[in-house]
Write a protein that holds these residues in place. Structure first.
Motif, PDB file in Angstrom:
ATOM      1  N   TYR A  60      41.128  54.125  41.188  1.00 19.95           N
ATOM      2  CA  TYR A  60      40.324  53.794  40.010  1.00 19.95           C
ATOM      3  C   TYR A  60      41.012  52.734  39.157  1.00 19.95           C
ATOM      4  N   VAL A  61      42.317  52.826  39.045  1.00 14.63           N
ATOM      5  CA  VAL A  61      43.078  51.820  38.298  1.00 14.63           C
ATOM      6  C   VAL A  61      42.995  50.476  39.021  1.00 14.63           C
ATOM      7  N   MET A  62      43.156  50.486  40.335  1.00 13.49           N
ATOM      8  CA  MET A  62      43.089  49.235  41.095  1.00 13.49           C
ATOM      9  C   MET A  62      41.704  48.605  40.995  1.00 13.49           C
ATOM     10  N   GLN A  63      40.670  49.433  41.000  1.00 15.62           N
ATOM     11  CA  GLN A  63      39.308  48.922  40.870  1.00 15.62           C
ATOM     12  C   GLN A  63      39.099  48.284  39.488  1.00 15.62           C
ATOM     13  N   ALA A 103      48.213  55.893  55.178  1.00 20.40           N
ATOM     14  CA  ALA A 103      46.912  55.883  54.508  1.00 20.40           C
ATOM     15  C   ALA A 103      46.983  55.135  53.183  1.00 20.40           C
ATOM     16  N   LEU A 104      45.993  54.291  52.965  1.00 19.90           N
ATOM     17  CA  LEU A 104      45.795  53.574  51.710  1.00 19.90           C
ATOM     18  C   LEU A 104      44.322  53.709  51.336  1.00 19.90           C
ATOM     19  N   THR A 105      43.980  53.256  50.139  1.00 24.41           N
ATOM     20  CA  THR A 105      42.576  53.196  49.758  1.00 24.41           C
ATOM     21  C   THR A 105      42.213  51.744  49.524  1.00 24.41           C
ATOM     22  N   LEU A 106      41.222  51.264  50.258  1.00 26.46           N
ATOM     23  CA  LEU A 106      40.718  49.900  50.115  1.00 26.46           C
ATOM     24  C   LEU A 106      39.631  49.903  49.058  1.00 26.46           C
ATOM     25  N   ILE A 107      39.783  49.032  48.071  1.00 22.85           N
ATOM     26  CA  ILE A 107      38.776  48.890  47.023  1.00 22.85           C
ATOM     27  C   ILE A 107      38.000  47.628  47.342  1.00 22.85           C
ATOM     28  N   ARG A 108      36.806  47.821  47.907  1.00 25.65           N
ATOM     29  CA  ARG A 108      35.914  46.708  48.242  1.00 25.65           C
ATOM     30  C   ARG A 108      34.538  47.333  48.431  1.00 25.65           C
ATOM     31  N   ASP A 109      33.619  47.011  47.560  1.00 32.59           N
ATOM     32  CA  ASP A 109      32.298  47.658  47.595  1.00 32.59           C
ATOM     33  C   ASP A 109      32.458  49.172  47.601  1.00 32.59           C
ATOM     34  N   SER A 150      38.870  43.423  35.950  1.00 33.61           N
ATOM     35  CA  SER A 150      39.366  42.723  34.754  1.00 33.61           C
ATOM     36  C   SER A 150      40.003  41.374  35.086  1.00 33.61           C
ATOM     37  N   GLN A 151      40.460  41.203  36.336  1.00 36.66           N
ATOM     38  CA  GLN A 151      41.135  39.971  36.761  1.00 36.66           C
ATOM     39  C   GLN A 151      40.219  39.051  37.570  1.00 36.66           C
ATOM     40  N   ASN A 152      38.935  39.392  37.671  1.00 36.14           N
ATOM     41  CA  ASN A 152      37.972  38.579  38.420  1.00 36.14           C
ATOM     42  C   ASN A 152      38.438  38.297  39.846  1.00 36.14           C
ATOM     43  N   VAL A 153      38.911  39.337  40.516  1.00 34.88           N
ATOM     44  CA  VAL A 153      39.379  39.224  41.897  1.00 34.88           C
ATOM     45  C   VAL A 153      38.183  38.915  42.792  1.00 34.88           C
ATOM     46  N   PRO A 154      38.299  37.904  43.667  1.00 35.99           N
ATOM     47  CA  PRO A 154      37.193  37.603  44.584  1.00 35.99           C
ATOM     48  C   PRO A 154      36.834  38.823  45.432  1.00 35.99           C
ATOM     49  N   ALA A 155      35.565  38.970  45.740  1.00 33.67           N
ATOM     50  CA  ALA A 155      35.089  40.133  46.504  1.00 33.67           C
ATOM     51  C   ALA A 155      35.773  40.247  47.858  1.00 33.67           C
TER      52      ALA A 155
END
Length: 159
Positions: free
Chosen positions: A79-82, A13-19, A87-92
């Motif tokens: 929350y940290v990854m989000q 299990a992981l957590t995907l941060i996307r929307d 802060s790094q302008n990661v593409p969506a």
């Protein structure tokens, strides 16, 4: 022993941060896709924030042009990854994955004990190419180095 080319991505299990934040299983996420996954010891840490993630952001379209998705994973909470992605302008379209308890790093055999630096269990710095959930290429950095897992190094190996 660490994961090797030819091995399957584990069902962890992981957590995907996307929307938002979404629980996912790594094996399911990687199924049917070509993905370069790179791992950093920690969000907001010096090399990770100044070179590793920015390199993949800068070369994101180069991977897309080769039909490869890009994912970043770290032993940090969602929350940290989000916040780091913002802060790094990661593409969506770039996947940011939180391995909050380090279960994925341990399952890969690529955990790092950073207790001496006050960071506890983390992941070693690495990058891999997986196709349909099978590791095809794996680049693991020696402690304290940043070369083999860079976006540029992976692009050169992939061709």
């Amino acid at each position: 022993m660490s994961i090797q080319p030819g091995d399957a991505i584990p069902a962890i299990a992981l957590t995907l941060i996307r929307d938002g934040m979404h629980p996912v299983r790594a094996d399911t996420l990687f199924a049917g896709r070509r993905i370069v996954l790179f791992s950093v010891p920690g969000a907001f840490t010096p090399t990770c924030s100044s070179r590793h993630l920015p390199g993949y952001v800068a070369h994101f379209t180069d991977f897309q042009a080769r039909g490869i998705e890009v994912a970043c994973v770290a032993v940090n909470d969602a929350y940290v990854m989000q916040a780091w992605a913002s802060s790094q302008n990661v593409p969506a379209q770039m996947m940011m994955l939180a391995d909050g308890n380090g279960d994925f790093a341990r399952a890969l055999g690529l955990e790092l004990d950073a207790s001496a630096y006050g960071m506890g269990l983390r992941s070693r710095r690495f990058a891999l190419l997986a196709e349909d959930g099978i590791v095809r290429l794996l680049q693991v950095e020696a402690p304290g180095e940043f070369k083999a897992s860079s976006a540029e190094a992976m692009l050169a190996l992939i061709g």
